[in-house]
Design an enzyme around this catalytic site. Structure first.
Site: not given
Length: 299
Positions: A17-20, A43, A98, A212, A251
């Site tokens: 339910t969060g934006k992302e 919810k 992250d 990397e 990173h």
């Protein structure tokens, strides 16, 4: 065929339910991903993107079968969310955030191994089986980047991934499955732990790893090739080739420790094991053509 994920995989989204969570759940469903439920404490009974929302993961698994979980949660809640999914006997979990505290990551990896589960992340774009399903952040509508094919991809970098896969498509190839291992110091799953899945996938002809500087995951891949654990062609592109000596860059996982983890060491190990190492992203597709000629190309 694909590894880990396909269009039948039943997925629960924790933090839906969060934006992302809302935004990418809709795109996952549009891509054909089988999202069966979401979880946000407090919810339960609501719906998001046409998906029913529950208060806990166990309430989801009590109501329907679930194969995998995708986490849209902040770093400080990642461990609790992973443990909740493991406690509900979910065996595939993708952690996108992250900056997860190191001690939390170690506990999560230990718990996943004890449960026989595959937990991928953090600091990852997720995983995608081209043309079938995805769990994470993938602009799949970019055909110049995301095209189905027979090349497996594993990556530590989100931004480099788009560049390398675009070069694969330009060379006439596509991907079977793409696995974002992630760029945090302690990945929950390592390159070498995914290699056997690609080795046993009859629809993956070769693997590209996007690595990397820092850590030893690429050297572990070289050792697996030397030991016959992975026998298919492998091409690698390593970021950080031109990084100044003694600098910490990129990173959190891109840190050279104890004299190990330099790009030079990784290149030497991979080449000694029989892998191709591309100096530039544009060379990855050309090296695959050297392996296969025109017979495996996707046009």
């Amino acid at each position: 065929m694909s590894i880990i994920l396909n269009e039948k995989t039943r997925i629960v989204v924790q933090g839906i339910t969060g934006k992302e969570g809302r935004f990418w759940t809709k795109h996952m469903i549009d891509y054909g991903t089988n999202v069966v439920a979401g979880v946000t404490p407090g919810k339960g009974g609501q719906s998001t993107a046409g998906v029913p929302v529950f208060d806990t993961v166990k309430r989801v698994t009590a109501a329907m079968p679930v194969d995998a979980s995708l986490l849209f949660v902040p770093p400080r809640l990642a461990k609790d969310a992973v443990m909740e999914a493991l406690d509900a006997d979910i065996k595939t979990i993708v952690v996108l955030c992250d900056g997860i505290p190191l001690h939390d990551t170690l506990q999560m990896r230990s718990a996943a191994k004890a449960a026989g589960a595959l937990v991928i992340g953090g600091n990852t774009s997720g995983i995608i089986s081209m043309g079938k399903a995805m769990m994470g952040f993938f602009p799949y509508w970019l055909d110049r980047v995301y095209r189905p094919g027979r090349i497996g991809i594993m990556t530590r970098s989100g931004s480099l991934t788009n560049e390398v896969t675009a070069e694969l498509v330009k060379a006439g190839f596509g991907a079977s499955s793409l696995i974002g291992i992630g760029g945090d110091p302690v990945p929950l799953t390592r390159f070498v732990e995914v290699l056997p899945l690609f080795e046993n996938d009859p629809e993956t002809d070769a693997v590209v790893i996007i690595g990397e500087l820092g850590g030893t995951m690429e050297e572990e891949v070289a050792k697996a090739m030397e030991n016959g654990i992975f026998t298919k062609p492998l091409v690698s592109f390593l970021g950080g080739r031109t990084a100044p000596k003694g600098r910490k860059m990129g990173h959190a996982g891109a840190i050279i420790t104890g004299g190990k983890g330099t790009v030079e060491d990784k290149i030497a190990a991979l080449q000694a094991a029989g892998a191709y190492v591309a100096k530039r992203p544009s060379m990855v597709g050309e090296q695959l053509k050297d392996f296969f000629g025109q017979t495996k190309r996707i046009t």
